[in-house]
Enzyme design. Structure first.
Site, PDB file in Angstrom:
ATOM      1  CG  ASP A 264      -2.129   0.718   0.851  1.00 53.35           C
ATOM      2  OD1 ASP A 264      -3.133   0.561   1.611  1.00 53.35           O
ATOM      3  OD2 ASP A 264      -2.133   1.590  -0.031  1.00 53.35           O
TER       4      ASP A 264
HETATM    5  C1  GLC Z   1      -4.239   4.285  -0.413  1.00 51.88           C
HETATM    6  C2  GLC Z   1      -5.160   3.268  -0.081  1.00 51.88           C
HETATM    7  C3  GLC Z   1      -5.267   1.977  -1.097  1.00 51.88           C
HETATM    8  C4  GLC Z   1      -5.424   2.656  -2.480  1.00 51.88           C
HETATM    9  C5  GLC Z   1      -3.856   3.151  -2.554  1.00 51.88           C
HETATM   10  C6  GLC Z   1      -3.815   3.786  -4.053  1.00 51.88           C
HETATM   11  O1  GLC Z   1      -3.654   4.648   0.668  1.00 51.88           O
HETATM   12  O2  GLC Z   1      -4.794   2.413   1.336  1.00 51.88           O
HETATM   13  O3  GLC Z   1      -6.724   1.440  -0.832  1.00 51.88           O
HETATM   14  O4  GLC Z   1      -5.483   1.648  -3.501  1.00 51.88           O
HETATM   15  O5  GLC Z   1      -3.501   4.028  -1.388  1.00 51.88           O
HETATM   16  O6  GLC Z   1      -4.365   4.936  -4.036  1.00 51.88           O
END
Ligand code: GLC
Length: 739
Positions: A264
């Site tokens: 993430d």
């Molecule tokens: C965010 C979220 C995740 C998302 C990613 C890309 O922090 O936790 O669900 O897909 O970053 O935006």
């Protein structure tokens, strides 16, 4: 549903040949470049792209802009490796569907699958080929802002909804001629964060992890998901991005996942904040050792891996493997042969009529009718209607947190939907108050509108930014002065319908116990106002069912249906009648409450939802009274529409393993069927139970079906239903004291 879909084959010889030939020409730095995700909305990544140091570029929108940056990769980098362009297409790209929590409340996997195909169709037209969804985090805590993004508190439902989304994204190829990747997240148990505080500690046993939180991820892997996102949180003492047990032992070795593992956002950097790594280099080592392929925008791989490999601290093999998987996906997508997005498709597909209609259909089925005292609903489309409340004419709240390219001005508000349904001349409007700040100065207008009308529709709830990522709430009540407005309008004595627009279960006991009609609309998306009007005026009956328990107060949380019995159950589960259990004088009466100041039961239970008709269940049948541990039993019942209006019912099947080697839940959802019935019509709903439905991970974390008595229910929610029993044959259940 159009079931022609593209499931990836990780063993295509031609792709393998092309990948290996390309790898042989790449430098170490270029291979590491394929392990880098850059946020195109934050950093102008052109120089990195030109250097071959970006594998995924996110948050770039529109065929023209995507083609511009793609041309830099393809025409200006040394080897011309195309970018994988990704976005959070969570509930639609430009046509915004209901939030995932709402979609799941439809229990309609076909419509959910269709939503995913439409979302991918719009995304592909705008140059996106990878989405960071489905989110399948089981969520038992409504304080957590991201409960909005998944399929609620039940493991089985999260499995079914996750699979449906994966199928829908895969079906984009049949719809558009182009393949599309999805990404199951957040691996794992992100929804178990303490007190619902986002990103907070997750401290659960491996057994709970395997029985409650992992199955939806396994389901998506089995459905052919191509990428998995590791979560922010720690699990079993290590953050997911540095958790070899999770990412390699379970995901790759136990489940055989061959795809790409991304972290993430910034999670590799946060290994230092977690205190797992003391430097960026150590963080990179920990993530590589755990099995991470792609660093999402932390630049830790970019800034450290090359020197770690050349110094021998990190082996070359993991880098080769990650680069191989990324390149394999790009060849499989066709990006090397056709890296550009055709112009002109966006105008055709984004927000087109068919997509709006699909969003409206899913929104209708996702709303849950919680009260309808005296049959106030459906409303006649004649007479004067006062549509009041801070969200009555709000186009932003219905889109929720992850609205991708959705625009508030394109939303059909509840006010607009009602005006279109019954003529603007009959509709009065007053906001009454602001959502959070401000005083009572608007109350008088709202009360006056109510007094001048025959019926009042009061639209209350949360803004789009009161749930979602990093937006948890400790108080589950209506924000601001909304409850005061509610009481002021209620005091007029006019027939009152409350429509809630919100991203999580709200604890509103006064509202739930005093308002005649209550429709939980969640955040219903671009077509939300039409869907609300369709239901309020009876174009169709409500058919949604709760996928999250609605508590009476935040202090009751966590409260969820598939709880353990405990030694002193606050609510009689009835299991005692099947046990050789002598009555005990001190056994507390079943209705002892868990809290002195609250009943033990929730405000509304999992699986609950009303219709404008009602359904009778009868004639529960089991195909056997006893089965071997590897056998199956068929369970069926008749459902009849006993009312005067057509309606859809979601028949639910629950099981209980009455005695186990570890404590087992009082009941667990193990099947559901939507059935459409005209007045007086009846139909059979049939289920088949076997190892997958009856088994669980025991104290040794082995998946077992244990002998003994099972209870089974078929009904319209998690508290009632027709009950039957059967036995799984075999020796006595282990006493749990070891082999
Ligand atoms: C965010 C979220 C995740 C998302 C990613 C890309 O922090 O936790 O669900 O897909 O970053 O935006």
């Amino acid at each position: 549903m159009n079931h022609t879909r593209s499931r990836i084959n990780w063993n295509e010889p031609e792709i393998d040949r092309r990948v290996r030939a390309l790898l042989a020409r790449m430098t170490l730095a270029e291979k590491i470049g394929q392990m880098v995700y850059k946020d195109g909305a934050k950093d102008r990544a052109e120089a990195l792209i030109r250097a071959g140091s970006v594998g995924i570029l996110a948050n770039v929108h529109g065929a023209d802009e995507v083609n511009r940056v793609q041309a830099i990769a393809v025409q200006e980098s040394r080897l011309g490796i195309p970018l994988l362009t990704g976005n959070d297409v969570i509930q639609g790209y430009r046509t915004i569907f209901p939030i995932p929590l709402a979609q799941a409340s439809s229990w309609n996997c076909e419509l959910i699958e269709r939503h995913a195909t439409i979302a991918a169709t719009e995304a592909i037209a705008a140059g996106t080929r990878w989405t960071c969804t489905p989110m399948v985090d089981v969520a038992r805590d409504p304080r957590w802002g991201r409960i909005a993004e998944g399929a609620g508190e039940d493991t089985w439902l999260n499995c079914a909804v996750g699979r449906a989304q994966v199928r829908g994204f895969q079906a984009a190829e049949a719809a558009t001629g182009r393949r599309f990747l999805s990404c199951v997240k957040h691996f794992a148990a992100y929804g178990a964060c303490e007190a619902g505080r986002d990103y907070d500690t997750v401290d659960i046993s491996e057994n709970t992890l395997r029985n409650v939180y992992l199955p939806p991820f396994r389901a998506c892997v089995d459905e052919g998901i191509e990428t998995v996102m590791a979560s922010f949180n720690e699990i079993l003492g290590r953050p997911a991005a540095a958790n070899h047990f999770l990412l390699t032992q379970i995901l790759r070795e136990e489940w055989g996942f061959a795809g790409l593992i991304v972290t993430d956002y910034n999670a590799v950097y946060e290994l230092m904040t977690h205190g797992i790594a003391g430097s960026p280099g150590a963080a990179a080592c920990a993530a590589i050792a755990a099995g991470v392929d792609v660093d999402m925008n932390a630049d830790i791989f970019l800034g450290n891996l090359e020197k770690l490999v050349t110094s021998g601290r990190v082996a070359a093999a993991p880098i080769e493997g990650s680069a191989y998987r990324m390149l394999y996906l790009k060849f499989w997508l066709g990006l090397f042969d056709d890296p550009y997005t055709p112009a002109g498709r966006e105008a055709e597909v984004l927000l087109c009529g068919a997509h709006r209609e699909a969003a409206r259909a899913l929104a209708r089925q996702s709303m849950v009718l919680l009260r309808n005292e005296g049959g106030l609903l459906p409303l006649p489309s004649t007479g004067r209607i006062a549509v009041v409340g801070p969200l009555a004419d709000d186009g932003d709240a219905p889109l929720g947190w992850w609205r991708c390219r959705g625009r508030a001005e394109e939303t059909v508000t509840v006010l607009e939907g009602i005006r279109q349904a019954c003529g603007a001349a009959n509709v009065l409007h007053a906001a009454g108050c602001a959502l959070t700040e401000g005083g009572r100065e608007g109350f008088a207008d709202a009360v006056a509108a109510a007094q001048a009308a025959d019926v009042v529709v009061l639209v209350l709830g949360e803004s789009a930014r009161m749930s979602g990522e990093a937006h948890s709430r400790a108080d589950l009540g209506l924000p601001g002065r909304q409850e005061e407005l509610l009481r002021a309008v209620h005091a007029t004595g006019k027939p009152l319908v409350v429509v809630l627009i919100n991203g999580r279960p709200l604890a509103t006991p006064w509202l739930a116990e005093n308002v005649s009609a209550l429709l939980e609309a969640w955040q219903p998306g671009t077509e939300g106002g039409h869907a609300v009007a369709d239901l309020l005026f009876g174009r169709c009956s409500p058919s949604g069912k709760l996928v999250v328990t609605i508590p009476r107060a935040a202090g009751q949380v966590p409260v969820y249906y598939n709880r353990k019995t405990t030694g002193r159950p606050a609510v009689d589960t009835g299991a005692w009648q099947y046990l050789d259990m002598p009555p005990r004088p001190f056994y507390p009466e079943p209705d002892t409450t868990r809290h002195l100041d609250l009943p033990a039961t929730p405000q509304f239970p999992f699986g609950f939802g009303l219709s404008y008709t009602w359904f009778e269940y009868r004639d529960l049948q089991l195909s056997a009274a006893a089965i071997p541990s590897d056998g199956r039993v068929e369970v069926s019942a008749t459902v009849r529409n006993a009312g005067e209006r057509p309606g859809d019912e979601v028949a639910q099947l629950y099981v209980q393993d009455v005695v186990g080697s570890i404590t087992r839940p009082v009941k667990e959802l193990r099947g559901f069927r939507r059935i459409s019935l005209r007045p007086g019509e009846e139909g059979r709903v049939e289920f088949s139970l076997g190892r997958a439905e009856l088994g669980f991970f025991d104290a040794r974390n082995e998946f077992v079906v244990e002998p003994g008595l099972f209870r089974v229910w078929i009904g319209g929610d998690s508290i009632g239903g027709l009950e039957g029993t059967f036995v799984v044959e075999g020796g006595a259940v282990s006493c749990g004291c070891g082999p």
